[in-house]
Design a protein around this motif. Structure first.
Motif, PDB file in Angstrom:
ATOM      1  N   PRO A 137     -27.049 -27.771 -17.061  1.00  0.00           N
ATOM      2  CA  PRO A 137     -26.662 -26.487 -17.623  1.00  0.00           C
ATOM      3  C   PRO A 137     -25.388 -25.745 -17.158  1.00  0.00           C
ATOM      4  N   GLN A 140     -22.311 -27.747 -18.426  1.00  0.00           N
ATOM      5  CA  GLN A 140     -22.098 -27.347 -20.031  1.00  0.00           C
ATOM      6  C   GLN A 140     -21.282 -26.109 -19.864  1.00  0.00           C
ATOM      7  N   ARG A 141     -21.748 -25.197 -19.341  1.00  0.00           N
ATOM      8  CA  ARG A 141     -21.004 -23.871 -19.105  1.00  0.00           C
ATOM      9  C   ARG A 141     -19.638 -23.752 -18.817  1.00  0.00           C
ATOM     10  N   GLU A 144     -17.659 -25.482 -21.521  1.00  0.00           N
ATOM     11  CA  GLU A 144     -17.265 -24.456 -22.576  1.00  0.00           C
ATOM     12  C   GLU A 144     -16.176 -23.586 -22.381  1.00  0.00           C
ATOM     13  N   ILE A 355     -20.310 -26.310 -30.031  1.00  0.00           N
ATOM     14  CA  ILE A 355     -21.510 -26.460 -29.046  1.00  0.00           C
ATOM     15  C   ILE A 355     -22.612 -25.697 -29.680  1.00  0.00           C
ATOM     16  N   ARG A 359     -26.692 -26.669 -29.715  1.00  0.00           N
ATOM     17  CA  ARG A 359     -27.603 -26.056 -29.188  1.00  0.00           C
ATOM     18  C   ARG A 359     -28.632 -25.806 -30.085  1.00  0.00           C
ATOM     19  N   GLN A 360     -28.235 -25.411 -31.220  1.00  0.00           N
ATOM     20  CA  GLN A 360     -29.194 -25.020 -32.352  1.00  0.00           C
ATOM     21  C   GLN A 360     -29.999 -26.379 -32.540  1.00  0.00           C
ATOM     22  N   ALA A 362     -30.474 -28.661 -30.583  1.00  0.00           N
ATOM     23  CA  ALA A 362     -31.385 -28.890 -29.359  1.00  0.00           C
ATOM     24  C   ALA A 362     -32.810 -28.103 -29.223  1.00  0.00           C
ATOM     25  N   GLN A 363     -32.286 -26.774 -29.842  1.00  0.00           N
ATOM     26  CA  GLN A 363     -33.561 -25.851 -29.967  1.00  0.00           C
ATOM     27  C   GLN A 363     -34.478 -26.103 -30.672  1.00  0.00           C
TER      28      GLN A 363
END
Length: 388
Positions: A137, A140-141, A144, A355, A359-360, A362-363
C-alpha cells in the motif's frame, strides 16, 4: 478495433521536404525574442519586480518553442542538412540545458515503439496493473504521488537542470572505476581498449558522451558567466522559474498526446506500428497562439506517421489526410487534466486505466469474493476484473 488503412494510403512524401528559409526564420523568430526578453527582464527588475511575471511567462513559452524546434532538429527535419540540424539542435539544447543528441536518440526509440507499452512505458515509466497489484500500500501511494500532475514542475526542473549534470558526473565516476579495475588487472592495457570495453549506463555511444560533455561545459559555463553579469540571485531565480515552467509545459503536452482514454497500448507480440501512430497518438487541438509556441506538435498522429515532416508542414499534411484519421483521438485543452489519471497499463485489454478504476475493481472483488482467498488469488481476481 483493427485499422483498415495502410501507411501507403497517406500522402506524406510531399510534406517531408525541409525548407531552409522557413527553418531559419523560425530560429530567428524564437531565439531572438527569447534573448530580448532576458534583456527586458533585467531592465524591468530595476523598475519593479512586479513587471517580471508577465515577461517570465513569455520567456517560458519561447523556451518551450526552443525545445520544440530542437525536437525537429533531432529528427533531422527542420533543415535539409544533417550537420546544420546537429549544430542548431545543440544550440537550442544549450538554451534549455539539455544535451540534444542523446535526447534525440532516446526519443527516436519512443517513435520506433510507440504503442508498444511492453517495451516503452512513457516518460513516467508506468507499470502494469499486475505489477501495481503486487506493490505494498505504501509503494502504491508513492507511485501515485510521483505521477501526480503537479510533479511535472519539480520533475521538469530535474529533467532539464539536474539530470544531464548528474549523468556526466555519475558516468565519469563509473568510467574512472572501470579504468582503475582494468589497470589493476592488466597494467599494460591501452587506453583505447579500456574505453572500448566500457559500457556506460549514462551514454550509449561516443557521440552521446561528447554531446553531453560539451552541453555541460556550455550550460554550466553560461550559468557562471550570466550569474556574474546579472547577479546570481536574479539570474538563478528567473532562469530556474522559467526553465521549470517551460519543462512542465512540454512534458504535459507530450504526456497527454500518448496517455488518454482509449490510447493504443499493446504488448510487443502483435503490436502494430501504424496503429501506434494513429491510435496511440492524439491530435491536440490548441488555440492558434499556443499552436505557434508548440510548433504544431499537436498534430502528433501525423508526426508519428513520419517524423521527417518538419513542423511547418504538419498542419497541411494533417488537413490532406484528415479523412484517414477517424481512429485518432482528438483532445482539447479542457481534456488535458483528465489524461493525467491514466497511469496504469492493462496489458490484457491493451489499454491504459486509472488507479481509481483499479481500486474500484479491487473493492468490488473484496466485497463479492469469499474471504478465504489469499492475497495472490485476490490480486489475480482484481486484474481479471479490470481487464473485463
Amino acid at each position: 478495433m483493427e485499422t483498415t488503412v495502410k501507411k501507403s494510403d497517406f500522402a506524406l512524401a510531399p510534406y517531408m521536404k525541409s525548407n531552409d528559409l522557413r527553418a531559419t526564420y523560425q530560429i530567428l523568430n524564437t531565439v531572438v525574442p527569447y534573448l530580448l526578453l532576458w534583456f527586458l527582464a533585467v531592465k524591468a527588475a530595476f523598475i519593479s519586480f512586479w513587471l517580471l511575471p508577465p515577461i517570465m511567462v513569455l520567456m517560458a513559452l519561447f523556451s518551450g518553442r526552443c525545445f520544440a524546434l530542437m525536437h525537429d532538429c533531432g529528427h533531422y527535419s527542420l533543415f535539409r542538412s544533417k550537420r546544420v540540424n546537429r549544430v542548431i539542435g545543440f544550440m537550442l539544447g544549450a538554451i534549455n540545458a539539455i544535451p540534444q543528441y542523446p535526447w534525440s536518440r532516446g526519443h527516436a526509440y519512443h517513435h520506433k515503439t510507440n504503442g508498444d507499452w511492453e517495451r516503452y512505458r512513457g516518460p513516467s515509466a508506468l507499470i502494469s496493473t499486475e505489477e501495481f497489484a503486487k506493490l505494498s500500500p505504501s509503494a502504491q501511494r508513492r507511485y501515485e504521488l510521483l505521477r501526480h500532475p503537479l510533479m511535472i514542475f519539480p520533475g521538469g526542473f530535474f529533467y532539464l537542470a539536474i539530470k544531464p549534470r548528474l549523468a556526466l558526473i555519475l558516468g565519469t565516476y563509473r568510467f574512472i572505476g572501470h579504468l582503475l579495475t582494468c589497470l589493476k588487472q592488466d597494467p599494460g592495457i591501452g587506453l583505447a581498449k579500456i574505453i572500448s570495453s566500457h559500457k556506460s549506463r549514462n551514454w550509449y555511444t561516443a557521440g552521446e558522451f561528447w554531446d553531453l560533455l560539451f552541453n555541460n561545459i556550455c550550460v554550466v559555463g553560461g550559468w557562471i558567466f550570466l550569474g556574474h553579469l546579472l547577479g546570481f540571485g536574479f539570474f538563478l531565480s528567473v532562469y530556474s522559474i522559467t526553465l521549470t515552467f517551460s519543462a512542465a509545459i512540454f512534458i504535459c503536452v507530450f504526456f497527454v498526446q500518448h496517455n488518454f482514454d482509449g490510447s493504443y497500448a499493446h504488448k510487443t507480440e502483435g503490436w502494430d506500428y501504424l496503429r501506434g501512430a494513429i491510435e496511440g497518438s492524439s491530435y491536440l487541438e490548441l488555440p492558434t497562439v499556443f499552436k505557434w509556441f508548440a510548433a504544431d506538435i499537436g498534430y502528433h498522429n501525423i508526426h508519428h506517421l513520419s517524423e521527417r515532416i518538419p513542423n511547418y508542414n504538419l498542419e497541411a499534411c494533417h488537413n490532406e489526410n484528415r479523412h484517414l484519421l477517424a481512429d485518432s483521438k482528438v483532445l482539447r485543452m479542457s481534456d488535458i487534466p483528465n489524461c493525467f489519471k491514466f497511469i496504469l497499463w492493462d496489458s490484457a485489454s491493451s489499454r491504459l486505466v486509472s488507479i481509481a478504476s483499479f481500486r474500484q475493481a479491487a473493492q468490488s472483488i473484496v466485497d463479492t469474493e469469499p474471504s478465504f482467498l489469499d492475497r495472490t488469488d485476490q490480486e489475480k481476481a482484481i486484474v481479471k476484473n479490470v481487464e473485463a
